[in-house]
Design a protein around this motif. Sequence first.
Motif, PDB file in Angstrom:
ATOM      1  N   ILE A  12      31.910  21.779  42.393  1.00 27.74           N
ATOM      2  CA  ILE A  12      32.570  23.089  42.370  1.00 27.74           C
ATOM      3  C   ILE A  12      31.615  24.176  42.858  1.00 27.74           C
ATOM      4  N   GLN A  13      30.343  24.049  42.476  1.00 26.59           N
ATOM      5  CA  GLN A  13      29.374  25.117  42.774  1.00 26.59           C
ATOM      6  C   GLN A  13      28.998  25.208  44.251  1.00 26.59           C
ATOM      7  N   SER A  14      29.498  24.290  45.076  1.00 25.85           N
ATOM      8  CA  SER A  14      29.216  24.401  46.510  1.00 25.85           C
ATOM      9  C   SER A  14      30.478  24.694  47.325  1.00 25.85           C
ATOM     10  N   LEU A  15      31.609  24.836  46.655  1.00 26.71           N
ATOM     11  CA  LEU A  15      32.867  25.028  47.398  1.00 26.71           C
ATOM     12  C   LEU A  15      32.981  26.424  47.989  1.00 26.71           C
ATOM     13  N   ASP A  16      33.616  26.514  49.164  1.00 24.43           N
ATOM     14  CA  ASP A  16      33.971  27.827  49.714  1.00 24.43           C
ATOM     15  C   ASP A  16      35.349  28.211  49.154  1.00 24.43           C
ATOM     16  N   TRP A  17      35.849  29.373  49.577  1.00 25.62           N
ATOM     17  CA  TRP A  17      37.115  29.844  49.010  1.00 25.62           C
ATOM     18  C   TRP A  17      38.241  28.833  49.191  1.00 25.62           C
ATOM     19  N   ALA A  18      38.358  28.289  50.409  1.00 24.38           N
ATOM     20  CA  ALA A  18      39.467  27.374  50.687  1.00 24.38           C
ATOM     21  C   ALA A  18      39.355  26.121  49.825  1.00 24.38           C
ATOM     22  N   GLY A  19      38.131  25.602  49.717  1.00 19.33           N
ATOM     23  CA  GLY A  19      37.917  24.401  48.918  1.00 19.33           C
ATOM     24  C   GLY A  19      38.163  24.658  47.436  1.00 19.33           C
ATOM     25  N   LEU A  20      37.732  25.807  46.985  1.00 24.60           N
ATOM     26  CA  LEU A  20      37.910  26.154  45.572  1.00 24.60           C
ATOM     27  C   LEU A  20      39.393  26.316  45.236  1.00 24.60           C
ATOM     28  N   GLU A  21      40.108  27.010  46.106  1.00 30.58           N
ATOM     29  CA  GLU A  21      41.545  27.209  45.870  1.00 30.58           C
ATOM     30  C   GLU A  21      42.291  25.881  45.856  1.00 30.58           C
ATOM     31  N   ALA A  22      41.949  25.010  46.786  1.00 26.44           N
ATOM     32  CA  ALA A  22      42.624  23.708  46.855  1.00 26.44           C
ATOM     33  C   ALA A  22      42.298  22.870  45.616  1.00 26.44           C
ATOM     34  N   THR A  23      41.034  22.933  45.181  1.00 30.31           N
ATOM     35  CA  THR A  23      40.626  22.154  44.011  1.00 30.31           C
ATOM     36  C   THR A  23      41.340  22.646  42.754  1.00 30.31           C
ATOM     37  N   VAL A  24      41.418  23.968  42.608  1.00 31.50           N
ATOM     38  CA  VAL A  24      42.112  24.515  41.429  1.00 31.50           C
ATOM     39  C   VAL A  24      43.586  24.112  41.461  1.00 31.50           C
ATOM     40  N   SER A  25      44.221  24.208  42.615  1.00 30.62           N
ATOM     41  CA  SER A  25      45.670  23.950  42.611  1.00 30.62           C
ATOM     42  C   SER A  25      45.995  22.475  42.346  1.00 30.62           C
ATOM     43  N   GLN A  82      52.643  26.229  37.981  1.00 26.37           N
ATOM     44  CA  GLN A  82      51.645  26.255  39.047  1.00 26.37           C
ATOM     45  C   GLN A  82      50.353  26.851  38.495  1.00 26.37           C
ATOM     46  N   THR A  83      49.267  26.688  39.226  1.00 27.83           N
ATOM     47  CA  THR A  83      48.009  27.311  38.830  1.00 27.83           C
ATOM     48  C   THR A  83      48.042  28.785  39.248  1.00 27.83           C
ATOM     49  N   VAL A  84      47.215  29.560  38.565  1.00 32.83           N
ATOM     50  CA  VAL A  84      47.101  30.999  38.863  1.00 32.83           C
ATOM     51  C   VAL A  84      45.637  31.264  39.189  1.00 32.83           C
ATOM     52  N   PHE A  85      45.322  31.322  40.466  1.00 34.79           N
ATOM     53  CA  PHE A  85      43.942  31.298  40.932  1.00 34.79           C
ATOM     54  C   PHE A  85      43.225  32.629  40.717  1.00 34.79           C
ATOM     55  N   GLY A  86      43.839  33.702  41.216  1.00 28.64           N
ATOM     56  CA  GLY A  86      43.197  35.020  41.179  1.00 28.64           C
ATOM     57  C   GLY A  86      43.714  35.795  42.370  1.00 28.64           C
ATOM     58  N   VAL A  87      43.540  37.112  42.334  1.00 24.89           N
ATOM     59  CA  VAL A  87      44.094  37.928  43.407  1.00 24.89           C
ATOM     60  C   VAL A  87      43.215  39.150  43.640  1.00 24.89           C
ATOM     61  N   VAL A 147      40.291  33.578  32.624  1.00 24.06           N
ATOM     62  CA  VAL A 147      39.396  32.493  32.214  1.00 24.06           C
ATOM     63  C   VAL A 147      40.086  31.149  32.479  1.00 24.06           C
ATOM     64  N   LEU A 148      41.348  31.030  32.071  1.00 26.98           N
ATOM     65  CA  LEU A 148      42.107  29.795  32.337  1.00 26.98           C
ATOM     66  C   LEU A 148      43.031  30.001  33.530  1.00 26.98           C
ATOM     67  N   LYS A 149      43.113  28.996  34.369  1.00 20.93           N
ATOM     68  CA  LYS A 149      43.973  29.071  35.563  1.00 20.93           C
ATOM     69  C   LYS A 149      45.379  28.535  35.296  1.00 20.93           C
ATOM     70  N   CYS A 150      45.595  27.965  34.110  1.00 22.57           N
ATOM     71  CA  CYS A 150      46.923  27.432  33.781  1.00 22.57           C
ATOM     72  C   CYS A 150      47.426  28.041  32.482  1.00 22.57           C
ATOM     73  N   GLU A 178      35.998  26.875  33.224  1.00 23.58           N
ATOM     74  CA  GLU A 178      35.022  27.934  33.469  1.00 23.58           C
ATOM     75  C   GLU A 178      34.238  27.768  34.781  1.00 23.58           C
ATOM     76  N   PRO A 179      33.918  26.536  35.205  1.00 27.54           N
ATOM     77  CA  PRO A 179      33.190  26.413  36.478  1.00 27.54           C
ATOM     78  C   PRO A 179      33.932  27.061  37.649  1.00 27.54           C
ATOM     79  N   TYR A 180      35.239  27.058  37.622  1.00 26.99           N
ATOM     80  CA  TYR A 180      36.010  27.697  38.698  1.00 26.99           C
ATOM     81  C   TYR A 180      35.766  29.208  38.708  1.00 26.99           C
ATOM     82  N   LEU A 181      35.792  29.784  37.515  1.00 25.24           N
ATOM     83  CA  LEU A 181      35.570  31.224  37.395  1.00 25.24           C
ATOM     84  C   LEU A 181      34.146  31.589  37.832  1.00 25.24           C
ATOM     85  N   ILE A 182      33.198  30.765  37.398  1.00 25.96           N
ATOM     86  CA  ILE A 182      31.803  31.035  37.766  1.00 25.96           C
ATOM     87  C   ILE A 182      31.647  30.996  39.286  1.00 25.96           C
TER      88      ILE A 182
END
Length: 184
Positions: free
Chosen positions: A1-14, A27-32, A84-87, A104-108
């Motif tokens: 997770i700590q090396s993902l770019d935005w696209a990778g992070l969004e895909a991983t969260v979803s 659905q997941t709620v990533f951030g805006v 804090v939580l995406k779901c 939390e790793p996603y948020l970090i």
Amino acid sequence: IQSLDWAGLEATVSACTRCALHATRKQTVFGVGDRRARWMFIGEAPGADEDRLGEPFVGRAGQLLNAMLFAIGLKREEVYIANVLKCRPPGNRDPQPDEVEQCEPYLIRQIELIQPRLIVALGRHAAHSLLKTEVPLGKLRGQRLSYHGTPLIVTYHPAYLLRNPADKRKVWDDLCLARSVVQN
Ligand code: URA
């Protein structure tokens, strides 16, 4: 997770199944918001409206958050808003420690990518999850705290303010403190 770019992070969260909440989410709620924002606002977890629409703070609490932003001269589009939580926890129950730990790793990573000048933690659950403390919110307010190296201040959750409008004054004070942190 700590090396993902935005696209990778969004895909991983979803596609995330790290905790049981994946089974009950719509659905997941990533951030805006602005991915180069100076201000980042962090709430607790998506509610029913957010779960349905896939965006944080779009229900009644979100309307009040927008008004809080407007009051200090910010537009929703120029800050970044996440949880804090995406779901969504079913029935809006409180987040559980294992859910926070898995998510939390996603948020970090979001914070690392944005590099905001300041994080505003919205409400007791967000503050306690981020700061790993159970100190009452009233005692955490008014201080310049920090989360993984980023300055953090704590204020009341807009949903709490809907029930306790008299505390809007305190939120105004908190946002003035926040502004002074961002400007320095
Ligand atoms: N409350 C939160 O903490 N987050 C949302 O996205 C909506 C309501």
